[in-house]
Design a protein around this motif. Structure first.
Motif, PDB file in Angstrom:
ATOM      1  N   VAL A  14      -3.362   3.832  -0.391  1.00  0.00           N
ATOM      2  CA  VAL A  14      -4.253   2.934  -1.133  1.00  0.00           C
ATOM      3  C   VAL A  14      -3.458   1.712  -1.594  1.00  0.00           C
ATOM      4  N   PRO A  15      -4.129   0.610  -1.937  1.00  0.00           N
ATOM      5  CA  PRO A  15      -3.422  -0.553  -2.483  1.00  0.00           C
ATOM      6  C   PRO A  15      -2.702  -0.184  -3.783  1.00  0.00           C
ATOM      7  N   PHE A  16      -1.495  -0.676  -3.937  1.00  0.00           N
ATOM      8  CA  PHE A  16      -0.738  -0.419  -5.162  1.00  0.00           C
ATOM      9  C   PHE A  16      -1.031  -1.548  -6.150  1.00  0.00           C
ATOM     10  N   ARG A  17      -1.859  -1.234  -7.137  1.00  0.00           N
ATOM     11  CA  ARG A  17      -2.258  -2.228  -8.129  1.00  0.00           C
ATOM     12  C   ARG A  17      -1.533  -1.954  -9.436  1.00  0.00           C
ATOM     13  N   THR A  18      -1.151  -3.005 -10.121  1.00  0.00           N
ATOM     14  CA  THR A  18      -0.345  -2.863 -11.331  1.00  0.00           C
ATOM     15  C   THR A  18      -1.146  -3.208 -12.578  1.00  0.00           C
ATOM     16  N   LEU A  53       5.589   1.797   2.433  1.00  0.00           N
ATOM     17  CA  LEU A  53       7.055   1.744   2.393  1.00  0.00           C
ATOM     18  C   LEU A  53       7.643   2.243   3.712  1.00  0.00           C
ATOM     19  N   ASN A  54       7.222   1.627   4.800  1.00  0.00           N
ATOM     20  CA  ASN A  54       7.634   2.040   6.147  1.00  0.00           C
ATOM     21  C   ASN A  54       9.038   1.507   6.434  1.00  0.00           C
ATOM     22  N   HIS A  85       0.858  -1.177   0.000  1.00  0.00           N
ATOM     23  CA  HIS A  85       0.000   0.000   0.000  1.00  0.00           C
ATOM     24  C   HIS A  85       0.901   1.236   0.000  1.00  0.00           C
ATOM     25  N   LEU A  86       0.553   2.236  -0.812  1.00  0.00           N
ATOM     26  CA  LEU A  86       1.334   3.464  -0.908  1.00  0.00           C
ATOM     27  C   LEU A  86       0.412   4.678  -0.870  1.00  0.00           C
ATOM     28  N   PHE A  87       0.921   5.756  -0.319  1.00  0.00           N
ATOM     29  CA  PHE A  87       0.180   7.022  -0.345  1.00  0.00           C
ATOM     30  C   PHE A  87       0.129   7.514  -1.782  1.00  0.00           C
ATOM     31  N   ASP A  88      -1.071   7.846  -2.247  1.00  0.00           N
ATOM     32  CA  ASP A  88      -1.268   8.354  -3.598  1.00  0.00           C
ATOM     33  C   ASP A  88      -1.597   9.840  -3.502  1.00  0.00           C
TER      34      ASP A  88
END
Length: 453
Positions: free
Chosen positions: A13-17, A350-351, A3-6
């Motif tokens: 939010v979930p990082f979807r590719t 990305l903690n 999950h990354l801040f958008d």
């Protein structure tokens, strides 16, 4: 799942590719008109860590990061030095890669230069003019931002709010205060390329939108860079893609500033610290560790004290690597519970501070097991530490590469004096004492040299 801040939605939010197990990333690279400062080093390390973590997690990453080799600042630097701007760009790009190599940043999959894509930039601008979404003025071609749906998304402001806060431009013929230049007509003595509107050069925002879409395709997964690029640079890239009817980046990621006394570090403010100066004085890995110790969206202040503290932590890591060197090649699998804890931290936006906590806690556990000679526990924990270090690009040094300290140098000088006096018994004793401290003395025609055991 990561999950990354958008920036576009203002939350994690979930990082979807776009494709399973594949990631397409575009990160705005440097404008090469001077040496890189610590802020440049931070964004490079943040996205290097993200890339490495994705690869460690099993993704195939296509990483594009550009070189802006034509820009107002490059031209100004050339004028100041009486040089061709192209010479400035070539020289400063070489310095950039030297710095990136020194801090262990992996080279991009593709590192396009803006000047290699000018023809495609002209095509994009021409299409916008033909569609009535861009217009020609006395000094160049501008995008009509009122024709871009949702303009201001990355600034988290409405178009009306942005217009109210826009500074007064010298050029009064723009349709809207937020309109921006796509193609600049050349001034005397500037580099030029041909276009339907006259010889000139592309605007900065046009450079990146063309390179990213050309090399990654529509709907690529992530666009990143420093926090200062979110608006207007990234917003203006996005606006052009939308105006062209093309799908742009799905996720926007921006890192925080490096600060000096609470103020953003930048060349324009004159408060930047040359990245090469820092790594000349300190272990280059220390800056990566400092970046990892701070969450990527938080401010980072770099001082001699914080760098020295990071070097002490590196000493702990290296000492652990030396102590567990015999376990490195024994084929033992990394402890799965440790790696799960590491993933849990890293997948939470990305903690990296949380990931480091897992790493150093594991080192303490493994050292305790070593003291008890519990090899069955040490092996999996040591393998987990090495795996976590690889995931964030932290190089471990199993051999001590620090220079000889004052005591070692004094013993070497005493041995030289003893040999000159032909007191070989004393010379041999001092040689043995040096070896016990981890140093070998090698005598040659040019005198004695010291090297690590």
């Amino acid at each position: 799942m990561l999950h990354l801040f958008d920036t576009a939605v203002g939350q994690v939010v979930p990082f979807r590719t776009r494709e399973p197990q594949k990631v397409s990333m575009y990160v705005c690279g440097p404008t090469v008109y001077g040496p890189p400062h610590l802020g440049h080093g931070r964004f490079s390390l943040v996205f290097d860590v993200l890339r490495r973590y994705l690869e460690w997690s099993g993704f195939d990453v296509r990483y594009v990061s550009n070189i802006t080799d034509i820009d107002d600042k490059i031209i100004e630097r050339g004028q100041q030095e009486g040089r061709d701007p192209a010479q400035i760009a070539v020289r400063c790009e070489a310095i950039w890669w030297k710095a990136m190599d020194a801090i262990g940043v992996k080279r991009p999959t593709v590192a396009p230069r803006a000047t290699e894509f000018v023809d495609r930039m002209v095509e994009l601008v021409d299409g916008l003019v033909a569609d009535g979404k861009a217009y020609v003025l006395a000094d160049g071609v501008y995008l009509d931002t009122h024709q871009v749906e949702g303009y201001g998304l990355l600034a988290r402001q409405s178009l009306d709010s942005l217009q109210a806060g826009a500074r007064v431009e010298a050029l009064e013929d723009k349709r809207n205060p937020t309109d921006f230049v796509l193609w600049k007509l050349a001034k005397p003595g500037e580099p030029t390329w041909p276009s339907p509107w006259g010889d000139g050069r592309p605007g900065w925002h046009t450079e990146c939108v063309v390179m990213s879409l050309d090399l990654l395709g529509e709907g690529f997964d992530l666009h990143g860079g420093g926090q200062d690029l979110a608006f207007p640079h990234h917003e203006n890239e996005r606006a052009q893609a939308i105006a062209c009817g093309r799908e742009f980046a799905h996720h926007w990621m921006h890192n925080g500033f490096v600060e000096v006394g609470g103020e953003k570090m930048s060349k324009s403010l004159g408060n930047f610290t040359n990245l090469l100066d820092l790594i000349d004085r300190h272990d280059a890995r220390a800056y990566r560790l400092l970046v990892l110790r701070s969450h990527y969206r938080s401010p980072l202040e770099v001082t001699e004290a914080t760098v020295a503290d990071a070097e002490r932590q590196l000493d702990r890591l290296d000492a652990f690597a030396r102590r567990t060197a015999d376990f490195a090649d024994d084929g033992v699998a990394a402890d799965p519970a440790t790696l799960d804890a590491f993933r849990t931290a890293m997948d939470d936006d990305l903690n990296t501070p949380g990931g480091l906590d897992v790493m150093f806690r594991t080192i303490r556990q493994a050292n305790a097991a070593l003291d008890l000679e519990d090899d069955s526990t040490v092996g999996p924990l040591a393998a987990a530490v090495r795996s976590m270090c690889a995931a964030v690009g932290l190089e471990l040094r199993e051999r001590d590469v620090s220079p000889p300290d004052v005591r070692v140098l004094a013993l070497a000088e005493a041995r030289r004096t003893a040999r000159a006096a032909k007191d070989f018994a004393e010379s041999d004793r001092l040689r043995d004492e040096l070896r016990a401290l981890g140093w070998i003395v090698e005598d040659g025609a040019d005198g004695a040299t010291l090297r690590r055991v």
